[in-house]
Structures are given as structure tokens and as C-alpha cells.
Scaffold this motif. Structure first.
Motif, short mmCIF file in Angstrom:
data_model
loop_
_atom_site.label_atom_id
_atom_site.label_comp_id
_atom_site.label_asym_id
_atom_site.label_seq_id
_atom_site.Cartn_x
_atom_site.Cartn_y
_atom_site.Cartn_z
N ASP A 241 4.42 -10.94 2.21
CA ASP A 241 3.62 -9.72 2.08
C ASP A 241 2.13 -10.04 2.14
N ALA A 242 1.73 -11.12 1.44
CA ALA A 242 0.31 -11.49 1.42
C ALA A 242 -0.17 -11.84 2.81
N LEU A 243 0.65 -12.57 3.59
CA LEU A 243 0.25 -12.94 4.96
C LEU A 243 0.15 -11.70 5.86
N LEU A 244 1.10 -10.80 5.67
CA LEU A 244 1.10 -9.60 6.51
C LEU A 244 -0.08 -8.70 6.19
N LEU A 245 -0.38 -8.53 4.90
CA LEU A 245 -1.44 -7.60 4.51
C LEU A 245 -2.83 -8.14 4.82
N LYS A 246 -2.95 -9.45 5.03
CA LYS A 246 -4.24 -9.99 5.44
C LYS A 246 -4.65 -9.50 6.83
N LYS A 247 -3.67 -9.09 7.60
CA LYS A 247 -3.95 -8.64 8.95
C LYS A 247 -4.25 -7.15 9.03
N LEU A 248 -4.31 -6.49 7.90
CA LEU A 248 -4.71 -5.08 7.91
C LEU A 248 -6.13 -4.96 8.45
N PRO A 249 -6.40 -3.97 9.25
CA PRO A 249 -7.74 -3.85 9.85
C PRO A 249 -8.78 -3.45 8.82
N ASN A 250 -9.98 -3.95 9.03
CA ASN A 250 -11.11 -3.50 8.23
C ASN A 250 -11.62 -2.19 8.82
N THR A 251 -11.72 -1.19 8.02
CA THR A 251 -12.17 0.10 8.51
C THR A 251 -13.23 0.67 7.58
N LYS A 252 -14.21 1.33 8.18
CA LYS A 252 -15.29 1.94 7.42
C LYS A 252 -15.05 3.43 7.17
N ILE A 253 -13.86 3.88 7.52
CA ILE A 253 -13.55 5.30 7.34
C ILE A 253 -13.55 5.66 5.85
#
Length: 764
Positions: A241-253
Motif C-alpha cells: 500500500d505504501a509503495l502504491l500510494l507514493k505514486k498518487l499524483p500531486n495536485t493543487k486542486i
């Protein structure tokens, strides 16, 4: 284990009942419901008296409000029941799902260009697999439903879990749900949405681990049944889970949350947690009636039919109930479901008429309930102004249509009219103009019918201003800057006058004035002028000062009068007809305008067109001759000379037919009251060779077909009489020609010309 996962069906009545039972048994100190964390701040409103479902949480991009996600709730939604229980007992309640800003970023990027490149690739592979692998489905539950003999998963779930296991305990219920979902996953039956679920479930597990670290003793999770098996293992999945969630996009929304009214009809919308139901009215009935469910439902159906004027007795209800029970027994079911009730209603009450069953489906099975929102819930300023306005105007939001007859002499009615016109400018179609039952300048009729999507459209316009008036004015100004057509700008003025957006008038007039100095499009100017002239008179009703229009109208009319002769040169028939319509419309506007100098300029232009014999289409020449005659700018003698020349034997028959079409279009009364014109047309028709007449017949038929039916009938009677006596003629000219000698040879021709009427044989 301090975590209890309750798998539910979103908007499931039985699920909601079981959730409430289990919460009373477990007495949790933390409740987690499926939903993005951004809704946490407004969950405490659930349970307030004025927050009445169906309602929805709207999560939207602060910079682009039209980019939004919705989480609808009914009074029987398990999440609603759980949050209400938590608020009532002062238990912390939080959301458990992937942040909404991630989904909104995906919406912004587009599904084909997701920033989650791996997810995009996996999603494509999953969709491809769904087309080639029967174990990949949009709805994995459909396999269990099909195995049990049901047409769809909603019927199966409703029968088995929502009503079928009422004798079991809540604990046994949720255990059965978990085992059913686990069996599907064990068989590798997946959904095309599992790529998205992979990210969601990883984030859910992360939030569960955080909750455990906060030392809660009893944590209850309410989530969609499909997620239950995936949330049970929090230890072995931690690293992945930690590896997968690191790839979440950074968004300024920046995400904003707001409660908005929802309706039963839109509870079927697959948004937010992707849930929808096809029979919210039936589910509401199940939630409010715990005994005699079937009889009470059939009674509702009978009452609805009676309200529609149909004879429906108690016997109908009893026989329908017996039939539904019989169908249930034949199919081996333990209780009667909606499907069996519908079949019974169709047979007994509708006599097999499916249209009548559709009426029940719309009014009862779906229903027209609309939720309400408290005034103190945080909203965008434009939404607040809208709600304050409808409150002050004594209006109500309703999905049922309601007609308002407004009298603009009354202060409240004119305020309502102004408000409705402003909403139309913002393209929010809550109030739509209809034909008024009474005539008069001061009367307006509006039909109001609210849809939840309209609130979305309203919030989407929030960047235009904080009030309806400011937003409508800004919207009009932006649109006016995007066009170079004066006719379009004129329509904008026509909209802002009844909306009383007077601050925008000067801006539009300046824009029109600027474009009029550089525009060479005569047709555009001609389209704009009639509306501008009409607008200049509109102020008399709404007490609006539109004196600034006078100068612009005069300027545009002068420009049209100078440029029209050249614009009419060398036109084909299609373009000539377009100019014809514009000339006729503008001529009517000039009469309304009633300014001596402008009127003289206009008629001088028409006279120039009539005098040009080369290059001007005969339709236009016939038109301007008629307009000048009607306006008494030429006398009868001059008009007769023009008509005589137009109908002379030396002219091409096609030119004659076009000239007559232009002259006669709009009214045939002149043929009835001018014997000279009648005789000229009669003699011209008589002298045509048959082959030539057949060639020009379509042009002539087109001219006469535009007349009022009563005029055509009188013209047919006049044709029966033949040539007419003109009082101004000499005794020789006034000789009455015998009908048999002159009328009969051309009677059949005139019969074709008029498109009907007496034939020669009728008079012999």
C-alpha cells in the motif's frame, strides 16, 4: 479485533436497518463511512431537522466548480443512518476513501491522459479483458444473481439481503455478505473498475491503520460490500500500500464541499461511490412501512390511479395482492418483491396496459421527492443569494411543474419576472416562459420545474459574481465581447431589459455603436434593427429609459438605406428571398419607430430599388412596390403602371411569376379589392401557353399558397366570376364579360393556381 467491517449496499433499506442494529450492539467509539476525507467537515450536519434527504454532498474544484463529484443520500442510506447515529450519540464519524481531489484531477486530465500512467494502462487492459474474458464485468454481483435465477443483481440483492434474511441477526447478515463477496474474489471474478478500487482500497487501509494508532477500542466501518474482503488484512498489505500510494499524483486542486438538494430521480445516478438504485420510491416505502408492506404499496398504487381519474376499487387491491402471492409461491420465493407486485398491478389494475404501469413507475416507484437544505450550511455566495432570493420571492423548489401567472403591475410579480429573466441569462432553465392564458403587455406566464442538476449549473457560475444580478451581468458582457454580430448583441439587450441589468446596457450600446461604424454586413444590420426598435419601446412597460437607443437606431437605419441597393444587386432566388424577408421585417420596424426623418430615408431607399430595372431580382422589386403602395408613398395610378409593366406579354413569364410572388406575399386582399390588378393578372394568366404556364406554375402556387385560407376561398369565388368591373373605366371597358365566354377557358388554370376550388365541369 476492534475493527468491524459492515458490507452494505448503498441506499439499501435492509442494509440500513442492519447497520443500525449492529451499531446498537457494538457501541463503537469511531464510525467510518465510505467517502472522501473532504466531506468530514460537513458530516456533522446529518441529523439536523432541516437537512431532509434526498440530498447530496457536492465536492467541486474551487477554481472550476463545474468539475464536481456527488455523494447522494436517502433517508434509508446506510451511511446516512450511521452518521446520524454517530451525531446523535456524539461519536466521531469520519470518511474512508481516496481524496476527492485525486478524482477531480483525473477529470481535469481526462480519462485518456490520466496522470496515473500505470492506472491508465491497467484500466485499458481491464476494459480489454472485459471484452474478452467473461469473468470481468461491470457488475460482478450479476454472476450470483444469474445463478439464483434473477434478471439483475438489484432484484437478487433486494430479495436475499434487503428483505430475505430478516429472521437472522445483524452479525449473521454481515457475515453472509462478506462470504458472498469473498467467493467472487476467490473465483477471480473482477470488475473493470478494480484498477480504481485498487487505489481506493489501499487508501482505505491506510486510514484504518491511522485509526488503530489513535487507540480507538471499537471501530465500525460502513462500506460497499465489494470492499469488505480487501479491508480485512491490514498487516500484509502495509508495504505494498505504501509503495502504491507514493505514486498518487500531486495536485493543487482545492476541494470545496457543500450540501445540495437531490431528488429521487437522480438517486439512480452513478457518482461518488458509484451507487445507484432504480426504485427509490419503493425503497422509501420499505423504510417507512415495516408491516403489511405489499398491501400498503398496492393501496398507494390504487390511490394514484384514482387521482388520475381511474376507477379503482378495494377489490382490485385484493386481487392484485393474491396474484402477487401466487407468483411468489410459483417461483419459490419467501416474500413478495417489487417485480411480482408490478406484474400483478399490470395484470389486474392496468389490464395489460404498460403505459399505465409507466405512470406508477414515475410517480411511485421512482417518486418525485426533493430534499431540503438548512440555510446555515456553508455555500458559495452565489448559491446563498439564490436561496435568499427564492425565499424573499415566496418560491419553492419542486420537481413537479408549477405555473405562475405574473402581473407586471404588481411589485412581487415584477421582481419574480426579473429574477426568472436573470436565471435564463445564466442558462439555468428552472423557469421557462409559456403562453399566457390572458392577453396584455403586463402579463407573463412561467412554468417552474426544479432539477438538482440546476444547482450544479448555478454553482458552476459562481466565478461570475456573488449575486444572481452580478453573475448575469458579467455573463452578458463576456458573451458580447466574443461576437462581432450586431444582431447577436441586440438579442443580449433584449435579455437584459426584462432582467433589469441596466449597468450592462451602456456597455452593450457602446459595443453596438463601435461595431456599427466598421460593419459592412447589411444583412446583420437589418436583422438587428427590428429588435432594437422593439426594445426601444419595451421601456414603456418596465419604466426603463432607453433614449440612448434612438441615436443608434437612426444611425443604423441610415447606413442600411444607403447600402441596401448595392446589397440587392445580382442575387439569386435563395438570397433574394432572404433579403425579401429582411426588408419586410425592417419595414414593419420603421412603421413602429415612427420617426419622420428615418422613415423618409427608408422609403427613398425602397423607391430606388423599385426604379432599378437591371440587376435587382423581381421578387424584391415586387416586394418594394407593394410596401410603397401600402405606405401611400406611390399612388394607385403609379402602382397600376408598375403592375401593368410587370405583367406585360413581352416579359419573361418566370420574371412575372417572381414579381407577383414578391408583390402578393403576405396578403391576397389587394386582389379582392383592386379590380384593375385582378383583371391584369387574369388576362396575363389567360394569354400564357399551356407549356409555359406549367413551367411557371410552381412559382405562382408558392405565391398563392401563403395566403390565409379564407382569402384563398374568396379568391376562388372571384375566379368564378371572371373579369371584374372597374368603376373608373369607360363604358366600353366596364362592359361585363360573359362568364361562359371568358371565365371557363381559364377556370381550370386558375383552379390549379389556387391549389383547389371549382373546375370547369362544376359550372357547366
Amino acid at each position: 479485533m476492534p475493527i468491524h467491517i459492515l458490507g452494505i449496499r448503498h441506499h439499501g433499506v435492509g442494509s440500513a436497518q442492519r447497520v443500525l442494529q449492529q451499531l446498537k450492539v457494538l457501541k463503537p467509539d469511531l464510525i467510518l463511512i465510505e467517502g472522501p476525507p473532504e466531506i468530514n467537515e460537513i458530516l456533522p450536519y446529518i441529523g439536523q431537522r432541516d437537512l431532509s434527504p434526498p440530498v447530496a454532498i457536492m465536492l467541486y474544484d474551487e477554481a472550476e466548480p463545474g468539475r464536481s463529484i456527488f455523494y447522494p443520500f436517502a433517508q434509508y442510506s446506510p451511511e446516512w443512518v450511521a452518521a446520524g447515529y454517530a451525531n446523535q450519540h456524539q461519536i466521531p464519524v469520519q470518511a474512508l476513501d481516496l481524496p476527492a481531489k485525486i478524482k477531480l484531477q483525473q477529470v481535469a486530465d481526462g480519462e485518456a491522459e490520466m496522470t496515473l500512467s500505470r492506472a491508465a494502462k491497467s484500466l485499458h487492459q481491464a476494459v480489454f479483458a472485459a471484452e474478452h474474458n467473461p469473468l470481468v464485468s461491470n457488475d460482478p454481483l450479476s454472476y450470483l444473481a444469474s445463478a439464483a435465477g434473477y434478471e439483475d443483481s438489484e432484484q437478487w440483492w433486494d430479495y436475499l439481503f434487503e428483505r430475505g434474511d430478516l429472521e437472522s441477526t445483524a452479525e449473521d447478515h454481515f457475515k453472509a455478505v462478506m462470504e458472498a463477496m469473498q467467493s467472487l474474489r476467490d473465483e477471480h471474478i473482477t470488475s473493470v473498475y478494480d484498477v480504481e478500487n485498487e487505489w481506493r482500497e489501499a487508501y482505505m487501509r491506510m486510514l484504518l491503520r491511522k485509526a488503530l494508532q489513535e487507540m480507538y477500542d471499537q471501530i465500525v466501518v460502513i462500506c460497499g460490500a465489494w470492499h469488505v474482503p480487501a479491508l480485512r488484512d491490514l498487516v500484509q498489505t502495509e508495504k505494498t500500500d505504501a509503495l502504491l500510494l507514493k505514486k498518487l499524483p500531486n495536485t493543487k486542486i482545492k476541494v470545496q464541499a457543500s450540501w445540495i438538494p437531490w431528488s429521487n430521480g437522480r438517486l439512480s445516478m452513478y457518482s461518488g461511490y458509484g451507487a445507484g438504485i432504480t426504485s427509490p420510491g419503493w425503497y422509501e416505502h420499505l423504510w417507512t412501512h415495516r408491516q403489511d408492506i405489499e398491501l400498503n404499496w398496492l393501496t398507494k398504487v390504487a390511490d394514484q390511479f384514482r387521482a388520475e381519474g381511474m376507477d379503482m376499487s378495494t377489490a382490485h387491491v385484493i386481487e392484485a395482492y393474491k396474484l402477487a402471492l401466487g407468483l411468489c409461491q410459483l417461483r419459490g420465493h419467501s416474500h413478495v418483491g417489487l417485480h411480482a407486485l408490478n406484474e400483478a398491478v399490470l395484470t389486474v389494475m392496468c389490464m395489460g396496459d404498460g403505459i399505465l404501469l409507466d405512470l406508477i413507475r414515475e410517480s411511485l416507484i421512482i417518486g418525485d421527492r426533493l430534499g431540503t437544505i438548512p440555510a446555515d450550511i456553508p455555500k458559495v455566495p452565489l448559491q446563498q443569494d439564490f436561496e435568499q432570493s427564492i425565499l424573499s420571492l415566496r418560491l419553492k423548489l419542486s420537481v413537479a411543474p408549477k405555473v405562475y401567472q405574473l402581473d407586471l403591475r404588481k411589485p412581487l410579480d415584477i421582481k419574480r419576472s426579473t429574477f426568472f429573466h436573470r436565471l435564463l441569462i445564466l442558462q439555468i432553465q428552472w423557469a421557462v416562459r409559456t403562453q399566457s392564458r390572458t392577453k396584455g403587455t403586463f402579463k407573463e406566464s412561467w412554468q417552474l420545474q426544479w432539477q438538482p442538476s440546476m444547482m450544479i449549473e448555478l454553482i458552476d457560475k459562481a466565478f461570475l459574481g456573488n449575486t444572481i444580478a452580478q453573475a448575469a451581468s458579467e455573463h452578458i458582457c463576456r458573451l458580447s465581447q466574443q461576437t462581432n454580430k450586431i444582431a447577436e448583441l441586440t438579442t443580449f439587450i433584449d435579455q437584459i431589459i426584462p432582467a433589469e441589468l441596466f449597468d450592462s446596457i451602456d456597455f452593450l450600446l457602446d459595443r453596438i455603436n463601435t461595431l456599427s461604424t466598421i460593419s459592412s454586413d447589411i444583412r446583420d444590420l437589418m436583422r438587428a434593427l427590428p429588435a432594437l426598435i422593439n426594445i426601444s419601446r419595451y421601456g414603456n412597460v418596465r419604466q426603463t429609459d432607453l433614449g440612448a437607443l434612438q441615436h443608434i437606431v437612426t444611425h443604423l437605419l441610415t447606413k442600411v438605406s444607403i447600402g441596401l441597393p448595392n446589397a440587392c444587386y445580382g442575387l439569386d432566388e435563395s438570397n433574394a428571398n432572404q433579403i425579401f424577408e429582411l426588408i419586410a421585417q425592417l419595414n414593419g420596424g420603421v412603421k413602429i419607430y415612427d420617426q419622420a426623418e428615418s422613415t423618409t430615408t427608408w422609403y427613398t431607399c425602397l423607391f430606388q430599388l423599385m426604379q432599378k430595372e437591371e440587376g435587382i431580382h423581381d421578387i424584391i422589386q415586387g416586394c418594394v412596390c407593394r410596401l410603397l403602395l401600402d405606405a401611400e408613398q406611390i399612388d394607385t395610378a403609379e402602382a397600376s403602371e408598375r403592375i401593368s409593366y410587370a405583367l406585360s406579354a413581352a416579359r419573361n413569364p418566370y420574371q412575372v411569376a417572381s414579381w407577383m410572388e414578391g408583390f402578393l406575399r403576405g396578403s391576397g386582399m389587394i386582389l379582392l379589392y383592386d379590380p384593375r390588378l385582378w383583371n391584369l393578372l387574369y388576362r396575363w394568366t389567360e394569354q400564357l401557353d399551356r407549356e409555359v404556364f406549367l413551367d411557371v406554375l410552381p412559382y405562382l402556387r408558392r405565391a398563392f399558397s401563403r395566403f390565409d385560407p379564407r382569402e384563398r376561398k374568396r379568391i376562388g369565388q372571384r375566379a368564378k366570376e371572371g373579369l371584374q368591373v372597374a368603376h373608373s373605366r369607360t363604358s366600353d371597358e366596364a362592359h361585363h364579360y360573359p362568364f361562359e365566354a371568358l371565365a371557363l377557358p381559364v377556370l381550370d388554370t386558375l383552379q390549379q393556381l389556387m391549389g383547389g376550388g371549382p373546375t370547369q365541369s362544376d359550372y357547366q
